[in-house]
Enzyme design. Structure first.
Site, PDB file in Angstrom:
ATOM      1  N   GLY A   1     -72.604 -59.446 -38.765  1.00 35.50           N
ATOM      2  CA  GLY A   1     -72.635 -60.666 -37.944  1.00 35.50           C
ATOM      3  C   GLY A   1     -71.353 -60.864 -37.164  1.00 35.50           C
ATOM      4  O   GLY A   1     -70.827 -61.983 -37.065  1.00 35.50           O
TER       5      GLY A   1
ATOM      6  N   GLY B   1     -73.137 -57.955 -33.381  1.00 37.30           N
ATOM      7  CA  GLY B   1     -74.346 -58.356 -34.117  1.00 37.30           C
ATOM      8  C   GLY B   1     -74.883 -59.682 -33.612  1.00 37.30           C
ATOM      9  O   GLY B   1     -76.098 -59.852 -33.398  1.00 37.30           O
TER      10      GLY B   1
ATOM     11  N   ASN C   1     -68.363 -47.564 -32.303  1.00 39.41           N
ATOM     12  CA  ASN C   1     -67.473 -46.769 -31.442  1.00 39.41           C
ATOM     13  C   ASN C   1     -66.880 -45.646 -32.279  1.00 39.41           C
ATOM     14  O   ASN C   1     -66.879 -45.709 -33.506  1.00 39.41           O
ATOM     15  CB  ASN C   1     -66.311 -47.642 -30.942  1.00 39.41           C
ATOM     16  CG  ASN C   1     -66.625 -48.289 -29.608  1.00 39.41           C
ATOM     17  OD1 ASN C   1     -67.497 -47.839 -28.878  1.00 39.41           O
ATOM     18  ND2 ASN C   1     -65.887 -49.339 -29.292  1.00 39.41           N
TER      19      ASN C   1
ATOM     20  N   LYS D   1     -67.868 -41.724 -24.714  1.00 38.56           N
ATOM     21  CA  LYS D   1     -67.331 -43.046 -25.093  1.00 38.56           C
ATOM     22  C   LYS D   1     -66.045 -42.872 -25.901  1.00 38.56           C
ATOM     23  O   LYS D   1     -65.073 -43.608 -25.723  1.00 38.56           O
ATOM     24  CB  LYS D   1     -68.398 -43.819 -25.872  1.00 38.56           C
ATOM     25  CG  LYS D   1     -68.010 -45.259 -26.220  1.00 38.56           C
ATOM     26  CD  LYS D   1     -68.186 -46.195 -25.047  1.00 38.56           C
ATOM     27  CE  LYS D   1     -67.427 -47.493 -25.101  1.00 38.56           C
ATOM     28  NZ  LYS D   1     -67.724 -48.445 -26.102  1.00 38.56           N
TER      29      LYS D   1
ATOM     30  N   SER E   1     -60.573 -53.726 -27.781  1.00 38.36           N
ATOM     31  CA  SER E   1     -60.930 -54.125 -29.159  1.00 38.36           C
ATOM     32  C   SER E   1     -59.773 -53.811 -30.112  1.00 38.36           C
ATOM     33  O   SER E   1     -59.532 -54.560 -31.063  1.00 38.36           O
ATOM     34  CB  SER E   1     -62.217 -53.438 -29.599  1.00 38.36           C
ATOM     35  OG  SER E   1     -62.085 -52.043 -29.509  1.00 38.36           O
TER      36      SER E   1
ATOM     37  N   GLU F   1     -60.010 -49.517 -35.387  1.00 39.14           N
ATOM     38  CA  GLU F   1     -60.876 -48.344 -35.533  1.00 39.14           C
ATOM     39  C   GLU F   1     -60.130 -47.055 -35.136  1.00 39.14           C
ATOM     40  O   GLU F   1     -60.743 -46.098 -34.694  1.00 39.14           O
ATOM     41  CB  GLU F   1     -62.149 -48.535 -34.704  1.00 39.14           C
ATOM     42  CG  GLU F   1     -63.008 -49.669 -35.250  1.00 39.14           C
ATOM     43  CD  GLU F   1     -64.351 -49.812 -34.550  1.00 39.14           C
ATOM     44  OE1 GLU F   1     -65.386 -49.607 -35.182  1.00 39.14           O
ATOM     45  OE2 GLU F   1     -64.346 -50.143 -33.347  1.00 39.14           O
TER      46      GLU F   1
HETATM   47  N1  LIG Z   1     -67.132 -56.223 -29.330  1.00 39.95           N
HETATM   48  C1  LIG Z   1     -67.376 -55.395 -28.323  1.00 39.95           C
HETATM   49  O1  LIG Z   1     -67.332 -55.798 -27.123  1.00 39.95           O
HETATM   50  C2  LIG Z   1     -67.754 -53.945 -28.571  1.00 39.95           C
HETATM   51  C3  LIG Z   1     -67.877 -53.413 -29.869  1.00 39.95           C
HETATM   52  N2  LIG Z   1     -68.283 -52.109 -30.049  1.00 39.95           N
HETATM   53  C4  LIG Z   1     -68.406 -51.513 -31.384  1.00 39.95           C
HETATM   54  O2  LIG Z   1     -69.377 -52.197 -32.160  1.00 39.95           O
HETATM   55  C5  LIG Z   1     -68.995 -52.205 -33.527  1.00 39.95           C
HETATM   56  C6  LIG Z   1     -68.952 -53.659 -34.012  1.00 39.95           C
HETATM   57  O3  LIG Z   1     -67.943 -54.319 -33.263  1.00 39.95           O
HETATM   58  P1  LIG Z   1     -67.724 -55.892 -33.336  1.00 39.95           P
HETATM   59  O4  LIG Z   1     -69.018 -56.601 -33.464  1.00 39.95           O
HETATM   60  O5  LIG Z   1     -66.819 -56.228 -32.212  1.00 39.95           O
HETATM   61  O6  LIG Z   1     -66.933 -55.993 -34.734  1.00 39.95           O
HETATM   62  P2  LIG Z   1     -66.740 -57.285 -35.646  1.00 39.95           P
HETATM   63  O7  LIG Z   1     -65.581 -57.014 -36.557  1.00 39.95           O
HETATM   64  O8  LIG Z   1     -66.731 -58.507 -34.806  1.00 39.95           O
HETATM   65  O9  LIG Z   1     -68.087 -57.309 -36.497  1.00 39.95           O
HETATM   66  C7  LIG Z   1     -68.385 -56.590 -37.649  1.00 39.95           C
HETATM   67  C8  LIG Z   1     -69.095 -57.570 -38.573  1.00 39.95           C
HETATM   68  O10 LIG Z   1     -69.734 -56.873 -39.630  1.00 39.95           O
HETATM   69  C9  LIG Z   1     -69.558 -57.669 -40.806  1.00 39.95           C
HETATM   70  N3  LIG Z   1     -69.781 -56.840 -42.005  1.00 39.95           N
HETATM   71  C10 LIG Z   1     -68.927 -55.986 -42.591  1.00 39.95           C
HETATM   72  N4  LIG Z   1     -69.527 -55.386 -43.655  1.00 39.95           N
HETATM   73  C11 LIG Z   1     -70.779 -55.898 -43.726  1.00 39.95           C
HETATM   74  C12 LIG Z   1     -71.893 -55.694 -44.596  1.00 39.95           C
HETATM   75  N5  LIG Z   1     -71.830 -54.842 -45.626  1.00 39.95           N
HETATM   76  N6  LIG Z   1     -73.022 -56.400 -44.381  1.00 39.95           N
HETATM   77  C13 LIG Z   1     -73.115 -57.282 -43.361  1.00 39.95           C
HETATM   78  N7  LIG Z   1     -72.100 -57.511 -42.509  1.00 39.95           N
HETATM   79  C14 LIG Z   1     -70.955 -56.834 -42.681  1.00 39.95           C
HETATM   80  C15 LIG Z   1     -68.130 -58.171 -40.678  1.00 39.95           C
HETATM   81  O11 LIG Z   1     -67.910 -59.229 -41.558  1.00 39.95           O
HETATM   82  P3  LIG Z   1     -66.393 -59.714 -41.881  1.00 39.95           P
HETATM   83  O12 LIG Z   1     -65.945 -60.396 -40.620  1.00 39.95           O
HETATM   84  O13 LIG Z   1     -66.577 -60.628 -43.028  1.00 39.95           O
HETATM   85  O14 LIG Z   1     -65.615 -58.459 -42.171  1.00 39.95           O
HETATM   86  C16 LIG Z   1     -68.136 -58.581 -39.215  1.00 39.95           C
HETATM   87  O15 LIG Z   1     -68.664 -59.872 -39.060  1.00 39.95           O
HETATM   88  C17 LIG Z   1     -67.620 -51.511 -33.599  1.00 39.95           C
HETATM   89  O16 LIG Z   1     -67.751 -50.173 -33.979  1.00 39.95           O
HETATM   90  C18 LIG Z   1     -67.106 -51.632 -32.177  1.00 39.95           C
HETATM   91  O17 LIG Z   1     -66.219 -50.592 -31.848  1.00 39.95           O
HETATM   92  C19 LIG Z   1     -68.577 -51.314 -28.986  1.00 39.95           C
HETATM   93  C20 LIG Z   1     -68.455 -51.784 -27.690  1.00 39.95           C
HETATM   94  C21 LIG Z   1     -68.023 -53.124 -27.380  1.00 39.95           C
HETATM   95  C1  LIG Z   2     -64.155 -49.693 -22.973  1.00 40.64           C
HETATM   96  C2  LIG Z   2     -63.207 -50.567 -23.778  1.00 40.64           C
HETATM   97  C3  LIG Z   2     -61.821 -49.977 -23.748  1.00 40.64           C
HETATM   98  C4  LIG Z   2     -63.232 -51.898 -23.057  1.00 40.64           C
HETATM   99  O1  LIG Z   2     -62.266 -52.799 -23.507  1.00 40.64           O
HETATM  100  C5  LIG Z   2     -63.708 -50.682 -25.206  1.00 40.64           C
HETATM  101  O2  LIG Z   2     -64.754 -50.159 -25.541  1.00 40.64           O
HETATM  102  C6  LIG Z   2     -62.918 -51.336 -26.273  1.00 40.64           C
HETATM  103  O3  LIG Z   2     -62.101 -52.203 -25.998  1.00 40.64           O
HETATM  104  O4  LIG Z   2     -63.150 -50.957 -27.444  1.00 40.64           O
END
Ligand SMILES: NC(=O)C1=CN([C@@H]2O[C@H](COP(=O)(O)OP(=O)(O)OC[C@H]3O[C@@H](n4cnc5c(N)ncnc54)[C@H](OP(=O)(O)O)[C@@H]3O)[C@@H](O)[C@H]2O)C=CC1
Ligand SMILES: CC(C)(CO)C(=O)C(=O)O
Length: 297
Positions: A8, A12, A98, A176, A243, A255
């Site tokens: 979440g 998510g 990612n 990516k 990020s 990451e």
């Molecule tokens: N945000 C963006 O714009 C982008 C993100 N991504 C990729 O997407 C992925 C997610 O990123 P992002 O959403 O930003 O990350 P976040 O840290 O915001 O979200 C991850 C979430 O997963 C929760 N979580 C962890 N373990 C569990 C579990 N076992 N069950 C349920 N929930 C769990 C975490 O909870 P808690 O907070 O309690 O740890 C947290 O809320 C990453 O790999 C990122 O690189 C890719 C492109 C763009």
């Molecule tokens: C493409 C980029 C660099 C955009 O901010 C990204 O995916 C990140 O921040 O993880």
């Protein structure tokens, strides 16, 4: 259709908000507190300050019931999710992390149809139930290690929230990873927004050094086109805080291991030496430790 989204966080919540317009979504959160807030008040998507409220089911249970599951936890949070998925059978799983270190773990997961994907949406989390949308991109997905397009994932595709199929997962993830390995650690170390890497000539030289080191590790074709792409992404996301820099600012784990760490491992296997990349890896690991200890950067 029913679908589950595991994690979440920013991603998510974004997927749950958009997909719940047409599908019955359950968002699996890490805590009861977050699930209760979302169930009570809904999730808010902030765009230019105007909240749009989205309603869907949230649950902190680890019993994933849906045939289609989208996994949006970070790379380093995957292990407990994978151990639950290993006890299930016959699901369609879409992994949106990612980096590339999860690919080794996915090799061990059997009895499911697996897809990996990359995401170009820009979103950040403001609270347990609020996200700020900085830009809508697309989800590009491919079967892992190989297979056909998924009828279930195709059903998610819509004009304003596209899902794009590719046959071959490797170039999707590798491209990516190349972008992230160039932009994320440098912005993290220099504490700058993405655009600074192409606007400041000194930072631009550093960006080029990283690109020239990591490109050969990934076995991709057309170096010139990829270099142009990295620069374009810096310009197109000029005002973004990457990020990695966001994670450092918030005193969270980054990451780096699944991006730069993964590339250093691959280079090692191929007998390649990447001094600039190794320096960046140590710098981010050091900053991570420092920022975590202080709570925030
Ligand atoms: N945000 C963006 O714009 C982008 C993100 N991504 C990729 O997407 C992925 C997610 O990123 P992002 O959403 O930003 O990350 P976040 O840290 O915001 O979200 C991850 C979430 O997963 C929760 N979580 C962890 N373990 C569990 C579990 N076992 N069950 C349920 N929930 C769990 C975490 O909870 P808690 O907070 O309690 O740890 C947290 O809320 C990453 O790999 C990122 O690189 C890719 C492109 C763009
Ligand atoms: C493409 C980029 C660099 C955009 O901010 C990204 O995916 C990140 O921040 O993880």
């Amino acid at each position: 259709m029913e679908a589950g989204i595991i994690g979440g966080g920013a991603m998510g919540l974004l997927y749950a908000a958009f997909l719940s317009r047409r599908h019955k979504i359950t968002l699996y959160t890490n805590t009861e507190e977050q699930a209760a807030e979302i169930n009570e008040k809904g999730a808010a998507l902030l765009k230019e300050g105007v909240p749009g409220i989205h309603r869907f089911q949230a649950s902190a249970q680890r019993e994933y019931k849906e045939e289609l599951l989208i996994i949006t936890v970070k790379q380093f949070q995957l292990e407990p999710v994978l151990s639950v998925l290993a006890s299930l059978r016959g699901r369609t799983l879409l992994f949106l992390q990612n980096g590339m270190s999860h690919v080794n773990a996915l090799d061990q997961l059997t009895g499911h149809s697996i897809y990996t994907g990359t995401v170009s949406h820009g979103v950040s989390r403001e609270s347990l139930r609020e996200i700020r949308l900085n830009g809508i991109g697309q989800t590009v997905y491919a079967p892992f290690p190989e297979g056909m397009n998924s009828r279930l994932i195709q059903m998610l595709d819509s004009g304003d929230f596209p899902f794009v199929f590719q046959n071959d997962w490797y170039p999707v993830l590798a491209q990516k990873l190349l972008v992230n390995a160039c932009i994320n650690p440098l912005t993290g170390l220099l504490n700058v927004k993405n655009g600074e890497l192409v606007e400041n000539p000194r930072y631009f030289t550093m960006l080029k050094q990283v690109f020239e080191e990591v490109f050969p590790v990934l076995d991709l074709e057309d170096e010139h086109a990829h270099w142009k792409k990295v620069q374009e992404i810096c310009s197109n996301t000029a005002l973004n805080t990457s990020s990695m820099l966001q994670d450092l600012h918030n005193g969270r784990n980054t990451e780096i291991d699944s991006m730069t760490g993964y590339l250093l491992g691959q280079a090692d296997e191929k007998g390649m030496y990447l001094p600039v990349t190794a320096f960046l890896y140590e710098a981010i690991k050091g900053l991570e430790r420092d920022c975590r200890r202080r709570g925030k950067a």
